[in-house]
Design an enzyme around this catalytic site. Structure first.
Site, PDB file in Angstrom:
ATOM      1  N   SER A   1      28.341  43.165  15.432  1.00  0.00           N
ATOM      2  CA  SER A   1      28.144  44.341  14.583  1.00  0.00           C
ATOM      3  C   SER A   1      26.866  44.231  13.776  1.00  0.00           C
ATOM      4  O   SER A   1      26.385  45.232  13.253  1.00  0.00           O
ATOM      5  CB  SER A   1      29.314  44.485  13.603  1.00  0.00           C
ATOM      6  OG  SER A   1      30.522  44.581  14.301  1.00  0.00           O
TER       7      SER A   1
ATOM      8  N   HIS B   1      27.364  47.545  21.498  1.00  0.00           N
ATOM      9  CA  HIS B   1      28.284  47.570  20.362  1.00  0.00           C
ATOM     10  C   HIS B   1      29.310  48.675  20.562  1.00  0.00           C
ATOM     11  O   HIS B   1      28.981  49.864  20.471  1.00  0.00           O
ATOM     12  CB  HIS B   1      27.478  47.767  19.069  1.00  0.00           C
ATOM     13  CG  HIS B   1      28.298  47.677  17.839  1.00  0.00           C
ATOM     14  ND1 HIS B   1      28.229  48.577  16.811  1.00  0.00           N
ATOM     15  CD2 HIS B   1      29.243  46.772  17.469  1.00  0.00           C
ATOM     16  CE1 HIS B   1      29.078  48.238  15.857  1.00  0.00           C
ATOM     17  NE2 HIS B   1      29.708  47.147  16.241  1.00  0.00           N
TER      18      HIS B   1
ATOM     19  N   GLU C   1      26.723  51.606  20.988  1.00  0.00           N
ATOM     20  CA  GLU C   1      25.330  51.466  20.532  1.00  0.00           C
ATOM     21  C   GLU C   1      24.665  50.420  21.426  1.00  0.00           C
ATOM     22  O   GLU C   1      25.228  49.340  21.649  1.00  0.00           O
ATOM     23  CB  GLU C   1      25.293  50.978  19.076  1.00  0.00           C
ATOM     24  CG  GLU C   1      25.660  52.050  18.067  1.00  0.00           C
ATOM     25  CD  GLU C   1      25.629  51.531  16.635  1.00  0.00           C
ATOM     26  OE1 GLU C   1      25.021  52.176  15.787  1.00  0.00           O
ATOM     27  OE2 GLU C   1      26.246  50.471  16.354  1.00  0.00           O
TER      28      GLU C   1
ATOM     29  N   ASN D   1      27.029  50.942  11.428  1.00  0.00           N
ATOM     30  CA  ASN D   1      27.458  50.087  10.318  1.00  0.00           C
ATOM     31  C   ASN D   1      26.469  50.092   9.156  1.00  0.00           C
ATOM     32  O   ASN D   1      26.877  49.879   8.012  1.00  0.00           O
ATOM     33  CB  ASN D   1      27.711  48.656  10.808  1.00  0.00           C
ATOM     34  CG  ASN D   1      29.079  48.548  11.438  1.00  0.00           C
ATOM     35  OD1 ASN D   1      30.033  49.175  10.988  1.00  0.00           O
ATOM     36  ND2 ASN D   1      29.192  47.787  12.513  1.00  0.00           N
TER      37      ASN D   1
END
Ligand code: NAD
Length: 284
Positions: free
Chosen positions: A118, A139, A151, A190
């Protein structure tokens, strides 16, 4: 990709294994010990049973997913894989060690090595291998069988061909929607989400409002599907903390520093849904 390896069968690895097996690839799943492997297998079984019971999957589909899955504790079983996706805990030292082991085990010189991290820079993990141009961030989002996004993060050394092959796998085989991000802590989602979750935890910590009211505020006031504290519990408080620490290390901005309450809860083993207790209780 006919032969895929997944390392780590926790919340994310189990989901990535399920969707990859569902797409028709043969999947070898590696865990660190027998107990963790048993928990991972149980998580996949539960997810498949839920899908069958709710009519989203037939018994035959579930059986063919089972047939595509193999489980092991030995990295040597990754030898013939064309793609390996690493999904172990969000800890740089553990991931570096795992990447060295994957690199040593995978024999195909053209194989792709992906990480579901992450927040850890892709380049750091790439440099633990002898093939940094074939290392890429993929991701996924939790729960993987439900959420459509991946991602894709190329490091400064990732080749165009690696990016293209990973993109094709995510879109054509797994039917995911891909967005791309530079190799910066938190990537797109994130980097935006974690500061919001940390603000909610600080709000609770300061006595500003109760956990229930903070979450109800965002669900009913902003039409979010769940509140920030329930979402932190779903992500796992240990993972939320680790991502916040990486963001803070990269950008050094005070609002990215993890609040003490998040650290203390993680130290106490209150990890959220996966441990049965976080900001809310999940014990039945
Ligand atoms: N939880 C989320 O919502 C979420 C979302 C996207 C990405 N991620 C990322 O996915 C990765 C995994 O997170 P998670 O939530 O699945 O964590 P988790 O704690 O549920 O699972 C991690 C798994 O890795 C295994 N593991 C640890 N060391 C290992 C080793 N050396 N070899 C093999 N297996 C090993 C553990 O036994 C465990 O089963 C992290 O990098 C995290 O940042 C998490």
């Amino acid at each position: 990709m006919d032969r895929v390896g997944i390392v780590g069968c926790g919340l994310m690895g189990s989901g990535i294994a399920e969707v990859t097996a569902r797409a028709g690839s043969h999947v070898v799943v590696i865990e660190q010990d027998a107990d963790a492997l048993a928990r991972g297998i149980e998580r996949i079984e539960r997810s498949l049973s839920r899908a069958v019971n709710s009519g989203k999957m037939t018994d035959d589909e579930s059986a063919s997913i089972h047939a595509n899955l193999a489980f092991s504790l030995d990295f040597a079983d990754l030898a013939d894989r064309e793609l390996v996706v690493e999904a172990v805990a969000e800890n740089e030292l553990i991931k570096l060690d795992v990447f060295r082991k994957i690199d040593a085990a995978v024999e195909d010189p053209a194989a792709l090595l992906a990480t579901n991290t992450s927040s850890i820079p892709i380049i750091k993990l790439a440099m633990a291998t002898k093939r940094p141009e074939q290392v890429i961030g993929m991701h996924f989002f939790n729960p993987v069988p439900v959420l459509k996004l991946v991602e894709l993060i190329s490091s400064l050394l990732t080749s165009q061909e690696t990016n293209q092959r990973a993109r094709e796998f995510a879109t054509d085989a797994l039917k995911k929607k891909v967005i791309t991000s530079q190799d910066r802590a938190g990537f797109v989602v994130n980097a935006l989400l974690i500061p919001y979750l940390l603000s909610a935890i600080r709000m609770l910590e300061s006595g500003f409002a109760s956990a229930e009211d903070i979450d109800t505020g965002m669900v009913l006031g902003c039409a979010h599907p769940m509140g920030p504290l329930a979402l932190s519990d779903l992500i796992g408080l240990d993972t939320t903390l680790a991502v916040a620490e990486s963001l803070y290390e990269e950008f050094k901005e005070p609002h990215l520093a993890p609040p003490p309450l998040l650290s203390r809860m993680t130290q106490a083993g209150l990890m959220g849904r996966k441990s049965g207790q976080g900001f809310f209780s999940y014990r039945t």
